[in-house]
Design a protein around this motif. Structure first.
Motif, mmCIF file in Angstrom:
data_model
loop_
_atom_site.group_PDB
_atom_site.id
_atom_site.type_symbol
_atom_site.label_atom_id
_atom_site.label_comp_id
_atom_site.label_asym_id
_atom_site.label_seq_id
_atom_site.Cartn_x
_atom_site.Cartn_y
_atom_site.Cartn_z
ATOM 1 N N LYS A 183 8.029 -7.193 7.084
ATOM 2 C CA LYS A 183 7.262 -8.047 6.167
ATOM 3 C C LYS A 183 6.026 -7.323 5.650
ATOM 4 O O LYS A 183 5.658 -7.455 4.481
ATOM 5 C CB LYS A 183 6.837 -9.333 6.879
ATOM 6 C CG LYS A 183 7.934 -10.370 7.048
ATOM 7 C CD LYS A 183 7.391 -11.602 7.749
ATOM 8 C CE LYS A 183 8.494 -12.623 8.024
ATOM 9 N NZ LYS A 183 7.978 -13.800 8.768
ATOM 10 N N GLN A 184 5.361 -6.579 6.547
ATOM 11 C CA GLN A 184 4.149 -5.870 6.131
ATOM 12 C C GLN A 184 4.465 -4.558 5.416
ATOM 13 O O GLN A 184 3.689 -4.104 4.572
ATOM 14 C CB GLN A 184 3.261 -5.604 7.350
ATOM 15 C CG GLN A 184 2.709 -6.878 7.974
ATOM 16 C CD GLN A 184 1.553 -6.600 8.925
ATOM 17 O OE1 GLN A 184 0.723 -5.718 8.680
ATOM 18 N NE2 GLN A 184 1.488 -7.360 10.010
ATOM 19 N N LEU A 185 5.598 -3.952 5.763
ATOM 20 C CA LEU A 185 5.961 -2.694 5.139
ATOM 21 C C LEU A 185 6.475 -2.883 3.710
ATOM 22 O O LEU A 185 6.183 -2.074 2.825
ATOM 23 C CB LEU A 185 7.041 -1.997 5.977
ATOM 24 C CG LEU A 185 7.618 -0.687 5.425
ATOM 25 C CD1 LEU A 185 6.532 0.399 5.408
ATOM 26 C CD2 LEU A 185 8.815 -0.236 6.254
ATOM 27 N N THR A 186 7.218 -3.963 3.483
ATOM 28 C CA THR A 186 7.891 -4.171 2.198
ATOM 29 C C THR A 186 6.949 -4.131 0.995
ATOM 30 O O THR A 186 7.245 -3.449 -0.001
ATOM 31 C CB THR A 186 8.689 -5.487 2.214
ATOM 32 O OG1 THR A 186 9.710 -5.393 3.213
ATOM 33 C CG2 THR A 186 9.334 -5.753 0.863
ATOM 34 N N PRO A 187 5.800 -4.846 1.014
ATOM 35 C CA PRO A 187 4.907 -4.773 -0.165
ATOM 36 C C PRO A 187 4.432 -3.352 -0.467
ATOM 37 O O PRO A 187 4.315 -2.975 -1.643
ATOM 38 C CB PRO A 187 3.734 -5.685 0.226
ATOM 39 C CG PRO A 187 4.292 -6.604 1.251
ATOM 40 C CD PRO A 187 5.281 -5.798 2.015
ATOM 41 N N ASP A 188 4.160 -2.560 0.582
ATOM 42 C CA ASP A 188 3.710 -1.185 0.367
ATOM 43 C C ASP A 188 4.822 -0.341 -0.251
ATOM 44 O O ASP A 188 4.573 0.482 -1.139
ATOM 45 C CB ASP A 188 3.265 -0.561 1.696
ATOM 46 C CG ASP A 188 2.063 -1.278 2.296
ATOM 47 O OD1 ASP A 188 1.252 -1.810 1.523
ATOM 48 O OD2 ASP A 188 1.948 -1.292 3.531
ATOM 49 N N VAL A 189 6.053 -0.549 0.219
ATOM 50 C CA VAL A 189 7.185 0.206 -0.318
ATOM 51 C C VAL A 189 7.459 -0.197 -1.769
ATOM 52 O O VAL A 189 7.693 0.658 -2.634
ATOM 53 C CB VAL A 189 8.449 -0.013 0.545
ATOM 54 C CG1 VAL A 189 9.675 0.605 -0.117
ATOM 55 C CG2 VAL A 189 8.249 0.581 1.938
ATOM 56 N N VAL A 190 7.425 -1.508 -2.042
ATOM 57 C CA VAL A 190 7.657 -1.992 -3.407
ATOM 58 C C VAL A 190 6.582 -1.462 -4.349
ATOM 59 O O VAL A 190 6.886 -1.046 -5.484
ATOM 60 C CB VAL A 190 7.695 -3.536 -3.433
ATOM 61 C CG1 VAL A 190 7.711 -4.055 -4.872
ATOM 62 C CG2 VAL A 190 8.927 -4.055 -2.688
ATOM 63 N N LEU A 191 5.331 -1.449 -3.891
ATOM 64 C CA LEU A 191 4.239 -0.908 -4.711
ATOM 65 C C LEU A 191 4.452 0.576 -4.982
ATOM 66 O O LEU A 191 4.225 1.051 -6.111
ATOM 67 C CB LEU A 191 2.900 -1.129 -3.996
ATOM 68 C CG LEU A 191 1.646 -0.655 -4.734
ATOM 69 C CD1 LEU A 191 1.501 -1.369 -6.075
ATOM 70 C CD2 LEU A 191 0.406 -0.890 -3.872
ATOM 71 N N THR A 192 4.902 1.300 -3.979
ATOM 72 C CA THR A 192 5.178 2.730 -4.144
ATOM 73 C C THR A 192 6.258 2.961 -5.191
ATOM 74 O O THR A 192 6.130 3.834 -6.071
ATOM 75 C CB THR A 192 5.624 3.342 -2.798
ATOM 76 O OG1 THR A 192 4.576 3.174 -1.838
ATOM 77 C CG2 THR A 192 5.933 4.824 -2.956
ATOM 78 N N ILE A 193 7.329 2.171 -5.125
ATOM 79 C CA ILE A 193 8.413 2.285 -6.098
ATOM 80 C C ILE A 193 7.899 1.950 -7.500
ATOM 81 O O ILE A 193 8.206 2.645 -8.477
ATOM 82 C CB ILE A 193 9.577 1.350 -5.714
ATOM 83 C CG1 ILE A 193 10.203 1.800 -4.395
ATOM 84 C CG2 ILE A 193 10.643 1.317 -6.820
ATOM 85 C CD1 ILE A 193 11.192 0.806 -3.820
ATOM 86 N N GLY A 194 7.106 0.888 -7.596
ATOM 87 C CA GLY A 194 6.566 0.479 -8.890
ATOM 88 C C GLY A 194 5.673 1.536 -9.506
ATOM 89 O O GLY A 194 5.749 1.803 -10.719
ATOM 90 N N VAL A 195 4.820 2.158 -8.693
ATOM 91 C CA VAL A 195 3.933 3.205 -9.199
ATOM 92 C C VAL A 195 4.744 4.408 -9.670
ATOM 93 O O VAL A 195 4.462 4.984 -10.735
ATOM 94 C CB VAL A 195 2.923 3.630 -8.113
ATOM 95 C CG1 VAL A 195 2.172 4.898 -8.531
ATOM 96 C CG2 VAL A 195 1.926 2.500 -7.857
ATOM 97 N N ALA A 196 5.774 4.776 -8.908
ATOM 98 C CA ALA A 196 6.605 5.929 -9.288
ATOM 99 C C ALA A 196 7.310 5.677 -10.623
ATOM 100 O O ALA A 196 7.269 6.516 -11.532
ATOM 101 C CB ALA A 196 7.636 6.214 -8.187
ATOM 102 N N PHE A 197 7.938 4.507 -10.765
ATOM 103 C CA PHE A 197 8.653 4.206 -12.008
ATOM 104 C C PHE A 197 7.688 3.979 -13.167
ATOM 105 O O PHE A 197 7.967 4.374 -14.305
ATOM 106 C CB PHE A 197 9.544 2.975 -11.813
ATOM 107 C CG PHE A 197 10.766 3.234 -10.972
ATOM 108 C CD1 PHE A 197 11.289 4.507 -10.851
ATOM 109 C CD2 PHE A 197 11.396 2.205 -10.292
ATOM 110 C CE1 PHE A 197 12.420 4.761 -10.078
ATOM 111 C CE2 PHE A 197 12.526 2.439 -9.516
ATOM 112 C CZ PHE A 197 13.034 3.724 -9.407
ATOM 113 N N GLY A 198 6.550 3.348 -12.901
ATOM 114 C CA GLY A 198 5.568 3.114 -13.953
ATOM 115 C C GLY A 198 4.992 4.416 -14.487
ATOM 116 O O GLY A 198 4.856 4.606 -15.708
#
Length: 222
Positions: A183-198
């Motif tokens: 639960k705590q890891l998922t937001p950080d991973v999703v943010l990482t993916i979003g920053v990479a694609f953005g």
């Protein structure tokens, strides 16, 4: 085919983009440093899985951000001097960044499920080895950090092997550590993916502008 338009207008667009590009580079450096030093979830991944979905992208962001700041200056020089050679270097650099960021985002995205499964197994192995002092210290620290209990089944993980632990408080008995960690890891991973694609999307914009400006320069006879 080259697009029409006044060369000065496109030049100013290149100026604006390169300023934003350098700011984005600094932003990536800052985000990479935060990703490496901030989230407490990252430090637990290395023991469980061979791909750290936070730390590896952090190093990528820091490296790309630093080079982006330098390349942004090349883009500005290319726009000021109207030199196609500098714009070609700028374009190639953006393409390389685009490829690296895209691959980073895809790898992190595809590793989410294997990471989740590997971490569940890792926690279960620590619970089963709870009589070992290192495993006990690890689980005690983990349970205190994430306010959880056990591996996959909460307090029942300990009851199955007839072990009690003081760090499994009653309010956390039914909060398995694997679930709380994810639960705590998922937001950080999703943010990482979003920053990479953005950031990769910004590279596409920059490549388009550099091609247009290079084309206009050629047509103008510079």
């Amino acid at each position: 085919m080259c697009l029409g338009g006044k060369i000065d207008n496109i030049k100013y667009l290149m100026y604006a983009f390169n300023i934003l590009f350098m700011v984005l580079g600094l932003g990536l450096i800052g985000f990479g440093i935060w990703l490496r030093l901030g989230p407490v979830t990252g430090k637990y991944i290395d023991e469980a899985y061979n791909f750290n979905a936070l730390y590896i992208p952090a190093y990528v962001f820091i490296a790309i951000g630093a080079v982006m700041f330098v390349i942004g200056n090349i883009g500005v020089c290319g726009a000021i001097r109207k030199k196609q050679q500098l714009l070609i270097v700028f374009f190639i650099s953006l393409f390389v960044f685009f490829a690296i960021l895209l691959v980073t985002g895809i790898i992190v995205l595809t590793q989410r499920s294997p990471l989740r499964d590997a971490f569940r197994d890792h926690l279960q192995s620590k619970v089963k080895a709870f009589n070992n002092q290192d495993a006990q210290t690890y689980m005690d620290n983990f349970q205190n950090t994430f306010n959880c209990c056990g591996g996959e089944r909460g307090v029942f993980d300990y009851r199955i092997i007839n072990i009690t632990t003081d760090n499994c408080t009653p309010e956390n008995h039914y909060k398995p550590c694997a679930d709380e960690y994810i639960k705590q890891l998922t937001p950080d991973v999703v943010l990482t993916i979003g920053v990479a694609f953005g950031a990769a999307a910004v590279m596409v914009l920059g490549m388009s502008l550099s091609l247009i400006f290079s084309c206009v320069i050629r047509r103008a006879g510079y």
